[in-house]
Write a protein that holds these residues in place. Structure first.
Motif, short mmCIF file in Angstrom:
data_model
loop_
_atom_site.label_atom_id
_atom_site.label_comp_id
_atom_site.label_asym_id
_atom_site.label_seq_id
_atom_site.Cartn_x
_atom_site.Cartn_y
_atom_site.Cartn_z
N PHE A 1 -32.51 -20.05 9.89
CA PHE A 1 -31.25 -20.34 10.57
C PHE A 1 -31.35 -21.65 11.34
N LEU A 2 -32.47 -21.79 12.05
CA LEU A 2 -32.67 -23.03 12.81
C LEU A 2 -32.72 -24.24 11.88
N LEU A 3 -33.45 -24.09 10.76
CA LEU A 3 -33.54 -25.20 9.81
C LEU A 3 -32.17 -25.53 9.23
N ALA A 4 -31.39 -24.50 8.97
CA ALA A 4 -30.07 -24.73 8.41
C ALA A 4 -29.21 -25.54 9.38
N LEU A 5 -29.29 -25.18 10.67
CA LEU A 5 -28.54 -25.94 11.67
C LEU A 5 -28.97 -27.40 11.63
N LEU A 6 -30.28 -27.59 11.51
CA LEU A 6 -30.82 -28.94 11.49
C LEU A 6 -30.32 -29.69 10.25
N LEU A 7 -30.36 -29.01 9.10
CA LEU A 7 -29.91 -29.65 7.86
C LEU A 7 -28.43 -30.02 7.96
N ILE A 8 -27.65 -29.12 8.48
CA ILE A 8 -26.20 -29.31 8.51
C ILE A 8 -25.78 -30.34 9.55
N TYR A 9 -26.29 -30.17 10.75
CA TYR A 9 -25.77 -31.00 11.85
C TYR A 9 -26.54 -32.30 12.06
N VAL A 10 -27.76 -32.36 11.58
CA VAL A 10 -28.54 -33.58 11.82
C VAL A 10 -28.82 -34.31 10.51
N ILE A 11 -29.57 -33.66 9.62
CA ILE A 11 -30.08 -34.38 8.45
C ILE A 11 -28.95 -34.81 7.52
N ASN A 12 -28.09 -33.86 7.13
CA ASN A 12 -27.00 -34.21 6.22
C ASN A 12 -26.04 -35.20 6.82
N ARG A 13 -25.75 -35.00 8.08
CA ARG A 13 -24.78 -35.87 8.73
C ARG A 13 -25.33 -37.29 8.82
N GLN A 14 -26.62 -37.38 9.16
CA GLN A 14 -27.20 -38.72 9.29
C GLN A 14 -27.38 -39.39 7.92
N SER A 15 -27.68 -38.58 6.88
CA SER A 15 -27.87 -39.17 5.56
C SER A 15 -26.55 -39.53 4.92
N PHE A 16 -25.60 -38.61 4.95
CA PHE A 16 -24.38 -38.78 4.17
C PHE A 16 -23.13 -39.00 5.00
N GLY A 17 -23.21 -38.71 6.28
CA GLY A 17 -22.04 -38.90 7.12
C GLY A 17 -20.99 -37.83 6.91
N TRP A 18 -21.42 -36.61 6.69
CA TRP A 18 -20.46 -35.55 6.44
C TRP A 18 -20.49 -34.53 7.56
N THR A 19 -19.32 -34.12 7.98
CA THR A 19 -19.25 -33.01 8.92
C THR A 19 -19.13 -31.73 8.12
N ILE A 20 -20.10 -30.86 8.30
CA ILE A 20 -20.06 -29.60 7.56
C ILE A 20 -19.86 -28.48 8.57
N GLN A 21 -18.94 -27.59 8.27
CA GLN A 21 -18.74 -26.43 9.13
C GLN A 21 -19.76 -25.38 8.75
N LEU A 22 -20.31 -24.72 9.78
CA LEU A 22 -21.31 -23.70 9.49
C LEU A 22 -20.64 -22.42 9.01
N PHE A 23 -21.05 -21.99 7.82
CA PHE A 23 -20.59 -20.70 7.31
C PHE A 23 -21.82 -19.85 7.05
N MET A 24 -21.76 -18.60 7.46
CA MET A 24 -22.90 -17.73 7.20
C MET A 24 -22.74 -17.08 5.83
N PRO A 25 -23.67 -17.32 4.93
CA PRO A 25 -23.57 -16.69 3.61
C PRO A 25 -24.11 -15.27 3.67
N TRP A 26 -23.31 -14.39 4.28
CA TRP A 26 -23.81 -13.03 4.54
C TRP A 26 -24.29 -12.35 3.28
N GLY A 27 -23.48 -12.51 2.24
CA GLY A 27 -23.84 -11.86 0.98
C GLY A 27 -25.24 -12.25 0.56
N PHE A 28 -25.48 -13.55 0.58
CA PHE A 28 -26.78 -14.02 0.15
C PHE A 28 -27.87 -13.51 1.07
#
Lengths: 237, 369, 883
Positions: free
Chosen positions: C821-848
């Motif tokens: 979960f912590l890594l996902a936050l990092l991927l979404i809010y830091v790494i992806n945003r800094q690499s690609f400039g995208w704002t991603i909303q956090l969705f929990m993939p409960w099913g998965f």
């Protein structure tokens, strides 16, 4: 100056267990002459094994001096101790301590290979002879897991003797064996060491075992209490 | 009659387009009404056309240089050309440029080849149809009143010359056509300025020299090619010091003989000219030279005599290695060089200068692309 | 001597524990294979581009190409004639400068290849001056492919093609073939086959080479060119560049061809880095497998190491023995991985090139470039990291004192003692991880060109999070295990409690096993959360933003979203179709902005405001923004563009137009997930004021409320067919639903590799589960032996082992999901945003998450089966004695 195989002067060993300090040995002084077979007796936990480990240079004393053939082991570094173990010492353990991934032959040959001064052929002869002497020549290529306890201990004795060490240290060699096998092993140990004039120091809590020794030392609570030859009266064999 | 370099480019195109010959090009037929200066310009109804200049230049220091600058236009006759473009390959333009340093015995030569554009001119390749202007990128020939202006430059060598006719132009052949083989239409329209006073600058190895001298200009256009029987030709343009000029060519046949259509033109000092048929002259090679580069063996030096005119001339190349090699897109190798002339006319000693062209000796009529 | 001992002591042991050794090798192998495959694919793509640029440039050492426009007028050539007479630098009469025009088109193969496989391969088409081109590029013919006549290529619709393409589609000289170009199908005739040497090898041979005249004619681009190639003396390049730059309009770039390589490189860097980083994660899990295996091996063999030491083997030799063990595992695993990597790379190339063509450059990529350097690096990385991972256990082994031959269990007591210390260090590392995650991206300068951003601190933070998790595990276990023990006692009986206690007794080994599990699961969970969140974000963006009822694009955009134009005259035909309320001809094409690739979009803002919708990042309504843009004569940009170029609402953005640089106010920044390179979008009337290009790349059609999109689509096709001008026009017309579906297909294609990585993460995680359990249970055999002495039955022992396995699975799940979960936050809010400039909303993939929880538990319990059987089967005395 007398020549001793082993001499201890005021040796102490203290273990730290957390904040608590346990004195395993206190102020031990003793000497063993070359060719002597000495039994080290005492109840479990009295410090027999610790003493053997110190003499065998696999552990260091907290204080005091240990002389092996007049060499002060405290001045040796790790390499020196390793060398000492390699050349002067042979070990027999209670739990046999054979390497499980090595065959009988390879286990016995290991000290020779470590010393690295013999040819393959010489080693083979020495190992075969020795295993013949301990009656294990029919199990050369067996792995330890396929041997009985007595057999394992016989192999362990062969391994301890293979590089003709001056000193054999045996820690409860019969501890895990039945009486018959135990006697057999001790006879073997006695016979083979006498032939070569090797010094034997054996820790045991069995009086029967101690009978094979020239002399018995008794330790209680980390202190040497007695220094005498065993009384044959107590033999119950 | 035509000058054989014309045949060279025709043969080149035979090799390129063996099957495309059905395009309705205008044929060179007797009775062509020449109109100048319009006929100096390009005739795009004819398949092939070229403007050819050779000349002998002298620097202030008295050094002799020969030059050749030739512009060709050739319509490859491609049937289904693309239409929605200005780059359709209606004509291929190319130019050969050579300078012979007679004292240094050094021969410089290069070529340019390219295409026209139907709307643009600058910087590309082309020839105008209403006035005389032919160019291949920065090389060009233009006409200003009577004066021809030539410019060609490469990093190593270049010329910038003004050429003014010293004598009127001469139309070769008979009745306006120069027959090159016996078939009908196997001919061209061919005229020359046999003597043009020349001055300007010569650029060579990083130095500019003012030069003066005399040039020869040919212009020829037609639509048919030389026949399979013809293997090459020897062509001579001779300017004698007595203000006479002589142009001769021999079309060599496969059997080694000369094609009966070989011939020439003799131009008198007064500008009057007459057709000279093959039967009236002899050309005898004196020596030969083997090109180390192409391996071709060329005649080198000739005795030429016209018994009826009592003209006996010896033509001597300024130096042997004046062979041109062109690579792109069709490898073609020929010899085109400055020559010196000695001899007698009507018994009088005479000197002069000449340009000689020899093709078909190096068997280099191959197609590289 | 050491060799012999290595063979007997280490190799025999590995052989005896075949299953674990195999699992470990598989783990390393998978890690290396993924890393290698991704890098080979990336490298293949880049080297194809680089190689194509080299081949296509040939001897060109300077080029002029459009920067903010799509193409240029060939009349420009006339302005360059000064080059023919430019004086030389060393007193030469003139310089040796040449130039030649080029027209490039991107086409799409319209159907099947030779083997009847459906394909829309992207084919590069080049129109060059065939009379002049050999001076620039190298032409080499396939054995039977040399044209009979040099002149045929000048005939209408004739072309040379690359040998590779000819083979793929079964073409030979004289064959005819069709291509989709823009909104038409063109028919071409092969007039020569170019071998792979020289220009024919560019774009992996997927290349059509035509004469400029034919190309302009066939593609309806009379008078247009897309490049001018120059061949000038190297020394004069600066002078010539200066003069050209001054002379030519700002809309054109004057540059060395190599620059293009650097640009492509840079453009793809974020995408490729991301893949490489993801691929490193599986190697990281592989490393933990190694750590796990080695740790357990060392713990298990401590007494034996003691014997070796007692027999006179030095510390150094012990160190070497275990180092060799790690080395051997590393080498074997890496070799397996390298073979696997090359196999996987073939698929990866396909996935990577699909994405690159869809999102970055419309250029063909094919083949696989098995670069020896990358193979070498993979080997070094695989073996090196294995050894690094094994270093701690190796040191542990080397530090075994001879006395331990006779002593036991000292390690575990030490571990009990250490866990508190580790907890504090772990918490400290956690704080560092948090601090690292707050850092901005690191700017890199690539060559002489503009800088590039990399989320290096983000990556560091990820590593620190994992490290912190590993360090706190012993303490967590000390809390959780007693709880579990009590819980289990009540539910599963006494043996279960014993199992928990035995895990606690061996807290060191248990920690290592749980840590491996944690990392595997964390990787799996974080990737799932990242992809899931991204996908959900895109889905909701698509639903909010894509409002057009019909979406019309030229047929050539089928597989390439970069180029391809429409004949704008069809917009009129379409506007008259009953049911059509509005048509927005949208134009988009790649441009260069501040040295970087970006996209310029041109749309009808009135139509978008009335019918469509954009989500602006500050929440402002589309109509408000567009009103302001209209009055201020401004434009809007996408979020990724804004982040890349540090542009904010209200700033002025300067574009090079044909009439010089013009500043446009930025009216708003909106969310867009279609290109990480970003878009600048301006209203068409404003665009037309400055740019002479009234064309469209697609049409957004809005219908009246009553209209039926299927019916309208049919009518549009009919009307176009009946119209003389448009009867040959080939279009893709998608309904809103189809378009949305396609966007998601493109999204999924783009993430194909990520999905693959995710699948492999799951496999590696399961390997970790099995390996850890296997090791742990094998090490507990002695204990089970004793239990048997005490009267435990086979079934009881089995159950105990299974309970242990289940507990490990549970612990791994708890810790792994937390760290994941912590890594996902990092991927979404830091790494992806800094690499690609995208704002991603956090969705929990409960099913998965639920599925993966069950999967882990099932794998754990199942992988307990083998050791459980073993434990139950081994006769008790032997287990007890043999130790």
């Amino acid at each position: 100056m007398t020549s001793h195989a082993i001499a201890l002067e005021n040796v102490c060993k203290i273990y730290a267990d957390g904040d608590r300090k346990v004195e395993a040995l206190s102020d031990i002084s003793l000497s063993v002459s070359p060719g002597e077979f000495v039994a080290l007796m005492g109840p479990s936990g009295c410090g027999k094994s610790t003493l053997l480990n110190l003499i065998g240079a696999i552990d260091r004393p907290t204080s005091g001096k240990i002389l092996i053939e007049n060499t002060d082991t405290s001045i040796l570094d790790d390499t020196g101790l390793t060398k000492l173990r390699q050349t002067k010492m042979g070990y027999v353990f209670q739990f046999f301590n054979l390497l499980t991934t090595l065959t009988v032959k390879e286990n016995v040959a290991l000290p020779l290979e470590l010393a690295g001064q013999m040819t393959e052929e010489e080693m083979h002869i020495r190992v075969s002879n020795l295993l013949n002497q301990v009656g294990m020549d029919h199990r050369l290529d067996f792995y330890p897991a396929n041997l009985s306890g007595g057999e394992m201990q016989r192999v362990a004795i062969a391994r301890a003797l293979v590089n003709k060490p001056d000193i054999i240290l045996a820690d409860e060699p019969t501890g895990n064996l039945d009486t018959e096998n135990g006697q057999h092993v001790l006879e073997l140990l006695q016979r083979l060491t006498q032939e070569n004039g090797q010094t034997v120091l054996m820790a045991t809590h069995s009086l029967e075992a101690a009978q094979y020794a020239h002399r018995t030392l008794t330790i209680r609570d980390g202190k040497l209490v007695d220094n005498q030859t065993p009384s044959p009266v107590e033999t119950g064999a | 009659m035509q000058k054989p370099l014309y045949l060279l480019i025709c043969s080149l195109l035979i090799l390129i387009v063996p099957l495309v010959h059905a395009a309705p090009f205008q044929q060179a037929l007797p009775g062509y009404p020449y109109q100048f200066p319009k006929d100096h310009a390009s005739h795009n109804n004819f398949k092939t056309e070229w403007w050819y200049y050779t000349g002998h230049l002298k620097t202030d220091a008295g050094k002799n240089y020969g030059y050749e600058l030739t512009f060709f236009r050739s319509n490859p006759g491609i049937k289904n050309l693309p239409t929605k473009t200005n780059w359709a390959l209606n004509n291929i333009y190319f130019a050969h440029f050579a300078v012979s340093d007679e004292s240094g015995k050094k021969f410089f030569h290069t070529q340019k080849l390219g295409r026209g554009h139907s709307k643009m001119d600058a910087g590309l390749f082309g020839a105008e149809t209403d006035k005389y202007h032919v160019w291949t990128q920065n090389w060009q020939a233009t006409l200003d009143k009577d004066t021809h202006h030539l410019a060609a430059a490469t990093p190593e060598f270049g010329i910038n010359l003004d050429l003014t006719p010293a004598k009127p132009l001469v139309i070769h052949g008979k009745n306006g056509v120069s027959q090159k083989a016996s078939c009908k239409g196997c001919a061209s329209h061919y005229y020359s300025y046999s003597r043009l006073n020349t001055h300007g600058t010569l650029h060579i190895n990083g130095k500019s020299h003012p030069v003066t001298g005399q040039s020869w200009m040919d212009h020829e256009f037609g639509s048919n090619q030389l026949t399979d029987e013809q293997t090459g030709w020897d062509w001579f343009s001779i300017q004698l010091d007595n203000n006479m000029e002589l142009m001769l060519y021999i079309l060599r046949q496969k059997d080694g003989g000369a094609d009966p259509n070989s011939g020439g033109t003799l131009i008198n000092a007064n500008g009057k000219s007459r057709y000279v048929p093959l039967t009236e002259f002899n050309v005898i090679p004196i020596d030969e030279w083997k090109s180390p580069r192409s391996g071709g063996t060329y005649p080198m030096g000739w005795k030429i005599n016209l018994p009826e005119e009592n003209i006996n001339l010896t033509i001597t190349p300024a130096f042997p290695n004046q062979e041109l090699h062109t690579q792109i897109p069709n490898g073609i190798t020929y010899w085109e060089g400055a020559c010196r002339v000695t001899g007698t006319v009507q018994g009088k000693k005479i000197t002069g200068q000449a340009y000689v062209e020899m093709t078909g000796y190096a068997e280099q009529f191959r197609q590289d692309i | 001597m050491l060799t012999k001992l290595f063979l007997r002591f280490i190799v025999r042991d590995l052989w005896r524990n075949k299953i674990r050794t195999g699992l470990t090798l598989l783990g390393i192998g998978l890690g290396v294979a993924i890393l290698l495959a991704i890098n080979l694919a990336n490298h293949t793509a880049l080297s194809t581009f680089q190689d194509s640029i080299d081949r296509v440039s040939g001897k060109t050492n300077l080029e002029v190409r459009p920067k903010t426009v799509a193409d240029m007028d060939e009349a420009l050539l006339q302005e360059l004639t000064w080059l023919w007479t430019l004086p030389g630098e060393n007193g030469e009469n003139i310089s040796e400068a040449h130039y030649t025009p080029v027209l490039e088109e991107t086409a799409v193969w319209p159907g099947q290849d030779k083997d009847k496989n459906q394909t829309h391969e992207v084919i590069q088409v080049m129109g060059v001056d065939m009379l002049a081109d050999t001076a620039f590029r190298s032409y080499d013919w396939q054995a039977d492919g040399k044209p009979d006549s040099f002149l045929t290529v000048f005939e209408a619709d004739h072309a040379y093609i690359g040998e590779a393409m000819a083979n793929r589609y079964g073409l030979e000289s004289g064959s005819t073939f069709e291509l989709f170009v823009n909104d038409r199908k063109v028919k071409l005739t092969v007039s020569g086959l170019l071998s792979g040497n020289g220009i024919g090898g560019a774009y992996g041979g997927s290349l059509v080479l035509m004469d400029l005249s034919t190309a302009q004619d066939t593609f309806n681009r009379a008078g247009r060119i897309t490049r001018i190639d120059f061949k000038v003396p190297e020394k004069q390049i600066p002078t010539i560049m200066d003069r050209l730059t001054t002379q030519l309009p700002d809309t054109l770039a004057v540059q060395r061809p190599a620059r293009r390589g650097a640009q492509v490189n840079k453009m793809l860097s974020a995408y490729q880095q991301n893949l490489t980083t993801l691929s490193f994660i599986s190697l990281l899990v592989g490393m933990f497998l190694i750590y796990n295996t080695m740790s357990i091996s060392v713990i298990r063999r401590r007494p034996e190491v003691g014997i070796l030491r007692a027999l006179g083997i030095s510390t150094r030799s012990v160190f070497l023995l275990f180092l060799f063990e790690a080395g051997l595992l590393g080498i074997l695993g890496t070799l397996i991985g390298m073979v696997g990597g090359v196999v996987l790379a073939k698929g990866a190339v396909k996935a990577v090139s699909t994405t690159i063509q869809a999102l970055y450059v419309a250029q063909p990529v094919s083949g696989l470039n098995v670069d020896p350097t990358l193979m070498g690096l993979a080997f070094i990385f695989g073996v090196g990291l294995t050894i690094v991972a094994a270093l701690v256990p190796i040191w542990e082994a080397a530090a075994v004192s001879p006395a331990e031959a006779a002593r036991r269990a000292s390690y575990e007591s030490k571990m009990q003692h250490l866990s508190k210390k580790l907890l504090w260090i772990g918490l400290g590392v956690g704080v560092l991880a948090y601090i690292a995650s707050l850092q901005p991206p690191v700017e890199f300068t690539m060559g002489d060109y503009s800088s590039n951003q990399m989320p290096l601190f983000g990556y560091l933070s990820a590593l620190l999070i994992i490290l912190a998790g590993t360090l706190v595990i012993p303490s967590v276990l000390q809390v959780l295990l007693p709880l579990l023990a009590n819980l289990l006692k009540r539910t599963l009986g006494h043996e279960a409690r014993l199992s928990a206690l035995s895990l606690q007794g061996a807290i060191g080994r248990t920690s290592v096993a749980v840590a491996s599990l944690m990392i595997g699961i964390a990787m799996m969970v974080s990737l799932a959360m990242m992809i899931g969140s991204f996908r959900e974000t895109v889905v909701s963006w698509v639903n909010d933003t894509l409002r057009a009822d019909l979406w019309i694009e030229p047929i050539s955009r089928t597989n390439n979203k970069q180029t391809g134009r429409l004949d704008l005259s069809i917009a009129k035909v379409i506007a008259e179709v009953p049911g059509v309320a509005a048509v927005d001809p949208f134009l988009e094409f790649p441009i260069e902005f501040e040295g970087d690739r970006a996209n310029l979009g041109v749309g009808n803002f009135d139509v978008i405001a009335n019918f469509g919708n954009l989500q602006f990042i500050d929440g402002e309504a589309t109509t408000d923004v567009f009103d302001r843009v209209k009055t201020q004569r401004g434009l809007v940009v996408t979020e990724s563009f804004a982040l890349k170029h540090h542009v904010n609402k209200g700033d002025t953005l300067t574009l090079d137009t044909p009439s010089g640089p013009v500043g446009f106010p930025v009216g708003g920044v909106y969310y867009d997930y279609s290109s990480e390179l970003g878009y600048i979008v301006m209203p068409r009337p404003l665009y037309l004021e400055y740019f002479d290009d009234n064309s469209a790349s697609n049409l957004a059609v809005f219908l009246t409320p009553q209209a039926n999109s299927q019916t309208v689509r049919r009518t549009i096709f009919e009307r176009l067919k009946n119209n003389e001008n448009s009867k040959d026009v080939l279009l893709n017309i998608q309904t809103n639903r189809e378009l949305k579906k396609e966007v998601m297909v493109i999204f999924d294609n783009t993430f194909a590799i990520t999905y693959a990585l995710h699948a492999i993460a799951i496999v590696v995680a399961m390997l970790a589960v099995m390996n850890s359990l296997f090791a742990l249970v094998m090490e507990s055999r002695r204990e089970f032996g004793i239990l048997k002495y005490l009267g435990a039955g086979h079934q009881q022992i089995k159950r105990m082992v299974m309970v242990q396995a289940g507990m490990l699975g549970l612990l791994g799940n708890i810790t792994g999901m937390t760290i994941g979960f912590l890594l996902a936050l990092l991927l979404i809010y830091v790494i992806n945003r800094q690499s690609f400039g995208w704002t991603i909303q956090l969705f929990m993939p409960w099913g998965f998450l639920i599925q993966s929880f069950i999967l882990v538990m099932a794998t754990a319990i199942l992988s307990g089966l083998i050791p459980a059987r073993l434990a139950a089967r081994i006769p008790a005395p032997e287990v007890v004695r043999a130790e």
